[in-house]
Design a protein around this motif. Sequence first.
Motif, short mmCIF file in Angstrom:
data_model
loop_
_atom_site.label_atom_id
_atom_site.label_comp_id
_atom_site.label_asym_id
_atom_site.label_seq_id
_atom_site.Cartn_x
_atom_site.Cartn_y
_atom_site.Cartn_z
N TYR A 184 -4.32 -45.20 18.38
CA TYR A 184 -3.73 -45.83 18.72
C TYR A 184 -3.76 -46.88 20.37
CZ TYR A 184 0.14 -44.38 15.90
OH TYR A 184 0.89 -44.00 14.31
N VAL A 185 -4.32 -48.26 19.65
CA VAL A 185 -4.75 -49.32 21.70
C VAL A 185 -3.31 -49.78 20.99
CG1 VAL A 185 -6.00 -49.83 22.68
CG2 VAL A 185 -7.14 -47.98 21.36
N TRP A 186 -2.72 -50.37 22.84
CA TRP A 186 -2.25 -51.26 22.11
C TRP A 186 -2.90 -52.17 23.93
CZ3 TRP A 186 -0.03 -46.43 22.08
CH2 TRP A 186 0.72 -46.10 21.46
N VAL A 187 -2.95 -53.81 23.24
CA VAL A 187 -3.76 -54.30 24.29
C VAL A 187 -2.21 -55.18 24.58
CG1 VAL A 187 -5.37 -56.39 24.26
CG2 VAL A 187 -5.23 -54.02 22.99
N PHE A 188 -1.42 -55.67 25.65
CA PHE A 188 -0.49 -56.44 26.04
C PHE A 188 -0.88 -57.30 27.71
CE2 PHE A 188 1.11 -52.55 27.62
CZ PHE A 188 1.84 -53.00 27.73
N THR A 189 -0.58 -59.00 27.74
CA THR A 189 -0.69 -59.17 28.84
C THR A 189 0.40 -60.11 29.12
OG1 THR A 189 -1.83 -60.70 29.91
CG2 THR A 189 -2.02 -61.39 27.74
N HIS A 190 1.48 -60.73 30.22
CA HIS A 190 1.75 -61.93 30.48
C HIS A 190 1.58 -62.78 29.89
CE1 HIS A 190 4.00 -64.17 32.83
NE2 HIS A 190 5.81 -63.27 33.42
N LYS A 191 2.43 -63.77 29.36
CA LYS A 191 2.08 -65.19 28.82
C LYS A 191 1.60 -66.01 29.78
CE LYS A 191 6.78 -67.10 29.99
NZ LYS A 191 7.66 -67.47 29.86
N ASP B 143 -12.18 -45.28 10.96
CA ASP B 143 -12.03 -46.42 10.77
C ASP B 143 -10.91 -47.69 11.47
OD1 ASP B 143 -13.75 -46.05 8.85
OD2 ASP B 143 -12.34 -44.69 7.95
N LEU B 144 -10.70 -48.62 11.44
CA LEU B 144 -9.72 -49.80 11.64
C LEU B 144 -8.92 -49.22 10.59
CD1 LEU B 144 -8.41 -51.89 13.98
CD2 LEU B 144 -9.82 -53.58 12.83
N TYR B 145 -7.48 -49.24 10.77
CA TYR B 145 -6.30 -49.41 9.74
C TYR B 145 -5.36 -50.84 10.03
CZ TYR B 145 -2.62 -48.09 7.06
OH TYR B 145 -1.90 -47.61 6.04
N SER B 146 -5.15 -50.98 11.15
CA SER B 146 -4.34 -52.12 10.87
C SER B 146 -3.96 -52.58 12.61
CB SER B 146 -3.11 -51.87 10.76
OG SER B 146 -2.24 -51.15 11.81
N ALA B 147 -3.80 -53.79 12.66
CA ALA B 147 -3.93 -54.98 14.05
C ALA B 147 -2.41 -55.83 14.23
CB ALA B 147 -4.50 -55.49 13.95
N LYS B 148 -1.34 -55.49 14.75
CA LYS B 148 -0.03 -55.76 14.67
C LYS B 148 -0.23 -56.00 15.91
CE LYS B 148 1.63 -52.47 11.06
NZ LYS B 148 2.34 -52.07 10.72
N ARG B 149 0.96 -57.22 15.06
CA ARG B 149 1.43 -58.08 16.54
C ARG B 149 2.14 -56.85 17.37
NH1 ARG B 149 4.43 -62.63 13.80
NH2 ARG B 149 4.87 -60.91 12.51
N PHE B 150 3.13 -57.02 18.89
CA PHE B 150 3.36 -55.63 19.35
C PHE B 150 3.33 -57.23 20.90
CE2 PHE B 150 2.51 -53.47 23.62
CZ PHE B 150 3.87 -52.37 23.09
N ALA B 151 4.98 -56.55 21.35
CA ALA B 151 5.94 -57.51 22.14
C ALA B 151 6.66 -56.65 23.33
CB ALA B 151 6.68 -58.52 21.91
N PRO B 152 5.88 -55.39 23.96
CA PRO B 152 6.57 -54.90 24.76
C PRO B 152 7.92 -54.94 25.21
CG PRO B 152 4.68 -54.99 26.31
CD PRO B 152 4.70 -56.07 24.26
N ILE B 153 7.63 -55.94 26.56
CA ILE B 153 8.88 -56.84 27.56
C ILE B 153 8.68 -57.84 26.75
CG2 ILE B 153 9.58 -54.19 29.25
CD1 ILE B 153 7.32 -55.90 30.88
N THR B 154 9.86 -58.44 27.95
CA THR B 154 9.56 -59.91 28.11
C THR B 154 8.65 -60.54 28.95
OG1 THR B 154 12.11 -59.60 28.53
CG2 THR B 154 11.80 -62.43 28.90
N ASP B 155 8.15 -61.58 27.61
CA ASP B 155 7.34 -62.25 29.01
C ASP B 155 5.60 -61.94 28.41
OD1 ASP B 155 8.89 -64.45 29.70
OD2 ASP B 155 8.72 -63.67 31.59
#
Length: 166
Positions: free
Chosen positions: A82-89, A124-136
């Motif tokens: 699993y690779v989580w990529v997230f950034t501030h708005k 193999d890439l299986y999925s790419a889904k939205r992720f919103a861990p915390i506000t903003d």
Amino acid sequence: MQLEEFFDYKNQLVQDLLTNETIVRLLSDDCVRINNPETLVYNQVFPYEYIPDTVERGQTFICCDVDVQRSVNKTFLLPVLYVWVFTHKSKLRLPEGGVRTDKLASEIAKAINGSRYYGLGELDLYSAKRFAPITDYQGKVLTFQATDFNRFTPSGKPVPSNRKQG
């Protein structure tokens, strides 16, 4: 496998990320070159699922982890990376246009999808889904699948006396 691949996969992924100039640039606020990418480890790149507690300033993060979803048989396991990529708005919009997390997810997939450094055969890439861990914060979670050996050698345990020999 004895689960040491968890350690190896994460180290390989961190190395693949930090040696990719485009990925490292996307981690910086203004997409400039970072001279010492290894300083990002445990600050913005984590080899485990990490969610910042208090946010003093908006940043971009990449986290990774490995699970074994199931054992196919005594010979093979199916690890999932699993690779989580997230950034501030405030960091979502790239200076040249586009969305930072989409570009990062794309670059990570280009860097490791099909790699032979994770398990047997190709990752193999299986999925790419939205992720919103915390506000903003918004991002993506990428899921990759591999196949690896369950056991490399016989366990070394003695054969039970009631087992049929030869």
